[in-house]
Scaffold this motif. Sequence first.
Motif, PDB file in Angstrom:
ATOM      1  N   LEU A 141       0.851  -1.185   0.000  1.00 37.59           N
ATOM      2  CA  LEU A 141       0.000   0.000   0.000  1.00 37.59           C
ATOM      3  C   LEU A 141       0.892   1.241   0.000  1.00 37.59           C
ATOM      4  O   LEU A 141       1.790   1.374   0.834  1.00 37.59           O
ATOM      5  CB  LEU A 141      -0.902   0.018   1.234  1.00 37.59           C
ATOM      6  CG  LEU A 141      -1.862   1.212   1.341  1.00 37.59           C
ATOM      7  CD1 LEU A 141      -2.908   1.156   0.217  1.00 37.59           C
ATOM      8  CD2 LEU A 141      -2.552   1.243   2.704  1.00 37.59           C
ATOM      9  N   ASN A 198       0.863   5.220   0.342  1.00 36.14           N
ATOM     10  CA  ASN A 198       0.085   6.391   0.743  1.00 36.14           C
ATOM     11  C   ASN A 198       0.657   7.630   0.064  1.00 36.14           C
ATOM     12  O   ASN A 198       1.813   7.996   0.287  1.00 36.14           O
ATOM     13  CB  ASN A 198       0.133   6.554   2.271  1.00 36.14           C
ATOM     14  CG  ASN A 198      -0.708   7.727   2.734  1.00 36.14           C
ATOM     15  OD1 ASN A 198      -1.795   7.972   2.214  1.00 36.14           O
ATOM     16  ND2 ASN A 198      -0.211   8.463   3.715  1.00 36.14           N
ATOM     17  N   PHE A 218      -3.024   4.837  -2.565  1.00 35.43           N
ATOM     18  CA  PHE A 218      -4.091   5.368  -1.723  1.00 35.43           C
ATOM     19  C   PHE A 218      -3.859   6.854  -1.489  1.00 35.43           C
ATOM     20  O   PHE A 218      -2.729   7.288  -1.267  1.00 35.43           O
ATOM     21  CB  PHE A 218      -4.124   4.628  -0.384  1.00 35.43           C
ATOM     22  CG  PHE A 218      -5.172   5.135   0.572  1.00 35.43           C
ATOM     23  CD1 PHE A 218      -6.506   4.865   0.356  1.00 35.43           C
ATOM     24  CD2 PHE A 218      -4.808   5.879   1.691  1.00 35.43           C
ATOM     25  CE1 PHE A 218      -7.483   5.332   1.231  1.00 35.43           C
ATOM     26  CE2 PHE A 218      -5.774   6.344   2.574  1.00 35.43           C
ATOM     27  CZ  PHE A 218      -7.110   6.067   2.345  1.00 35.43           C
ATOM     28  N   CYS A 265      -5.728  10.189   0.584  1.00 37.86           N
ATOM     29  CA  CYS A 265      -6.766  10.863   1.345  1.00 37.86           C
ATOM     30  C   CYS A 265      -6.766  12.315   0.879  1.00 37.86           C
ATOM     31  O   CYS A 265      -5.875  13.089   1.252  1.00 37.86           O
ATOM     32  CB  CYS A 265      -6.488  10.770   2.849  1.00 37.86           C
ATOM     33  SG  CYS A 265      -7.757  11.534   3.869  1.00 37.86           S
ATOM     34  N   ASP A 305      -7.227   3.878  -4.839  1.00 39.29           N
ATOM     35  CA  ASP A 305      -8.325   4.086  -3.898  1.00 39.29           C
ATOM     36  C   ASP A 305      -8.178   5.479  -3.308  1.00 39.29           C
ATOM     37  O   ASP A 305      -7.069   5.906  -2.966  1.00 39.29           O
ATOM     38  CB  ASP A 305      -8.306   3.034  -2.789  1.00 39.29           C
ATOM     39  CG  ASP A 305      -9.561   3.092  -1.935  1.00 39.29           C
ATOM     40  OD1 ASP A 305     -10.585   3.620  -2.412  1.00 39.29           O
ATOM     41  OD2 ASP A 305      -9.521   2.627  -0.778  1.00 39.29           O
ATOM     42  N   CYS A 315     -10.140   8.536  -0.638  1.00 36.26           N
ATOM     43  CA  CYS A 315     -11.161   8.780   0.369  1.00 36.26           C
ATOM     44  C   CYS A 315     -11.201  10.268   0.691  1.00 36.26           C
ATOM     45  O   CYS A 315     -10.260  11.012   0.377  1.00 36.26           O
ATOM     46  CB  CYS A 315     -10.909   7.954   1.631  1.00 36.26           C
ATOM     47  SG  CYS A 315      -9.602   8.606   2.681  1.00 36.26           S
ATOM     48  N   LYS A 372      -7.732   1.920   5.886  1.00 34.31           N
ATOM     49  CA  LYS A 372      -7.445   1.309   4.595  1.00 34.31           C
ATOM     50  C   LYS A 372      -6.603   0.050   4.784  1.00 34.31           C
ATOM     51  O   LYS A 372      -6.827  -0.969   4.123  1.00 34.31           O
ATOM     52  CB  LYS A 372      -6.714   2.311   3.688  1.00 34.31           C
ATOM     53  CG  LYS A 372      -6.239   1.719   2.363  1.00 34.31           C
ATOM     54  CD  LYS A 372      -7.406   1.235   1.515  1.00 34.31           C
ATOM     55  CE  LYS A 372      -6.901   0.592   0.228  1.00 34.31           C
ATOM     56  NZ  LYS A 372      -8.010   0.090  -0.605  1.00 34.31           N
ATOM     57  N   ARG A 429      -8.732  -2.808   5.838  1.00 36.20           N
ATOM     58  CA  ARG A 429      -9.548  -3.351   4.740  1.00 36.20           C
ATOM     59  C   ARG A 429      -8.702  -4.118   3.726  1.00 36.20           C
ATOM     60  O   ARG A 429      -9.052  -5.216   3.304  1.00 36.20           O
ATOM     61  CB  ARG A 429     -10.304  -2.228   4.023  1.00 36.20           C
ATOM     62  CG  ARG A 429     -11.342  -1.507   4.833  1.00 36.20           C
ATOM     63  CD  ARG A 429     -12.241  -0.635   3.946  1.00 36.20           C
ATOM     64  NE  ARG A 429     -11.474   0.336   3.162  1.00 36.20           N
ATOM     65  CZ  ARG A 429     -11.131   1.540   3.581  1.00 36.20           C
ATOM     66  NH1 ARG A 429     -11.461   1.939   4.794  1.00 36.20           N
ATOM     67  NH2 ARG A 429     -10.460   2.375   2.805  1.00 36.20           N
ATOM     68  N   PHE A 430      -7.581  -3.525   3.324  1.00 35.40           N
ATOM     69  CA  PHE A 430      -6.768  -4.059   2.233  1.00 35.40           C
ATOM     70  C   PHE A 430      -5.805  -5.149   2.696  1.00 35.40           C
ATOM     71  O   PHE A 430      -5.413  -6.018   1.915  1.00 35.40           O
ATOM     72  CB  PHE A 430      -5.995  -2.899   1.593  1.00 35.40           C
ATOM     73  CG  PHE A 430      -5.143  -3.273   0.404  1.00 35.40           C
ATOM     74  CD1 PHE A 430      -5.690  -3.925  -0.691  1.00 35.40           C
ATOM     75  CD2 PHE A 430      -3.783  -2.961   0.385  1.00 35.40           C
ATOM     76  CE1 PHE A 430      -4.899  -4.256  -1.790  1.00 35.40           C
ATOM     77  CE2 PHE A 430      -2.990  -3.284  -0.699  1.00 35.40           C
ATOM     78  CZ  PHE A 430      -3.549  -3.933  -1.795  1.00 35.40           C
ATOM     79  N   GLU A 470     -12.067  -0.182  12.019  1.00 34.17           N
ATOM     80  CA  GLU A 470     -12.799   0.137  10.786  1.00 34.17           C
ATOM     81  C   GLU A 470     -14.071   0.894  11.101  1.00 34.17           C
ATOM     82  O   GLU A 470     -14.525   1.712  10.298  1.00 34.17           O
ATOM     83  CB  GLU A 470     -13.129  -1.145  10.036  1.00 34.17           C
ATOM     84  CG  GLU A 470     -11.969  -1.700   9.246  1.00 34.17           C
ATOM     85  CD  GLU A 470     -12.423  -2.739   8.249  1.00 34.17           C
ATOM     86  OE1 GLU A 470     -12.985  -2.349   7.200  1.00 34.17           O
ATOM     87  OE2 GLU A 470     -12.224  -3.927   8.512  1.00 34.17           O
TER      88      GLU A 470
END
Length: 311
Positions: free
Chosen positions: A7, A9, A37, A39, A88, A90, A102, A105-106, A311
């Motif tokens: 992931l 960021n 990802f 934000c 992704d 958000c 995240k 979830r991931f 979450e």
Amino acid sequence: MDIGKILVNLEHGKDSSLILEKALRLAEGSGAKVELFCCCYNASLRNSYLLDKESLLRAEHGYMHRVEAELEQLTGPFEELNIEIDLDLCWQRHKAEAVVRKVLRFQPDIVLHPIEQHSRLGHYIFDQSDWQLIRECPVPLLLVKQKAWSDGGHVAAAVDPFHECDTPGVLDVSILEWARRMVQTLEGDLKVMHSFNVLPHSAIFDEHLVTDFEGMQRKVRAEHVAALGALLEPYGLTTDSPAVTLKEKETHQAILEYVDEAHIDILVVGAVARGLLDRILVGSTIERILDQLHADLLVVKPPEFVSSITE
């Protein structure tokens, strides 16, 4: 275990070329899936008093759509190498919480997070969300600085077999396993360092210890060498190996000195939860070295760690 999911960021509006280059190198070496990802919360837009609720929602969606289009332009080098990559986004005010959710979830194996350099002197800026992410991220967190890796990645594990830094013993194994995993992925070389500090002569008040201070120092050194040797044995290393370094000084000083001497690209360290008062009074090694460290920092938590963010 190989790295299966990465992931990354990303900070919208910031130069992401170096963190993406490092993510690409990790993915190419491991065959991992990558997810970018972002934000993309915009406080100026959110605080606009000229928009009603419906107009504000449309503006937020339009802003996210524009950011998504920009991120899609970054996926080309991954697709050229047939690396699976996804995006992704958000809209959330608290960025560290968004990243941790995240992660939950991931379920990535590792998270890459950029640290921003903010002066010509090479110092870095860490906001509250950076520190929150360091404390709360439940998987290994690679803090990426604006410094390229060498062709053969130099990876070092900073271990503490005597647990002088409140480190659970199992954490040293996790540090070494992650260091070895990074070495295999980058086709680099593994190094290990440990530092310890013998009390200065002036701090010894027991007259029996004072009379044999040198003997006490030899005993302490021998104990550290033996403990480190036992820790490294399963990895085919000994304390006499050129890849293993012992330094007799304060941990934060030893690490900063060692990283420069050994030209380290990635330093793997352990992090444990501390009480707020203890953190204020003592400070953690990570807090003391992060700004001055001339390497990326991979922060590993104990296997039983559970984030307070859900979450």
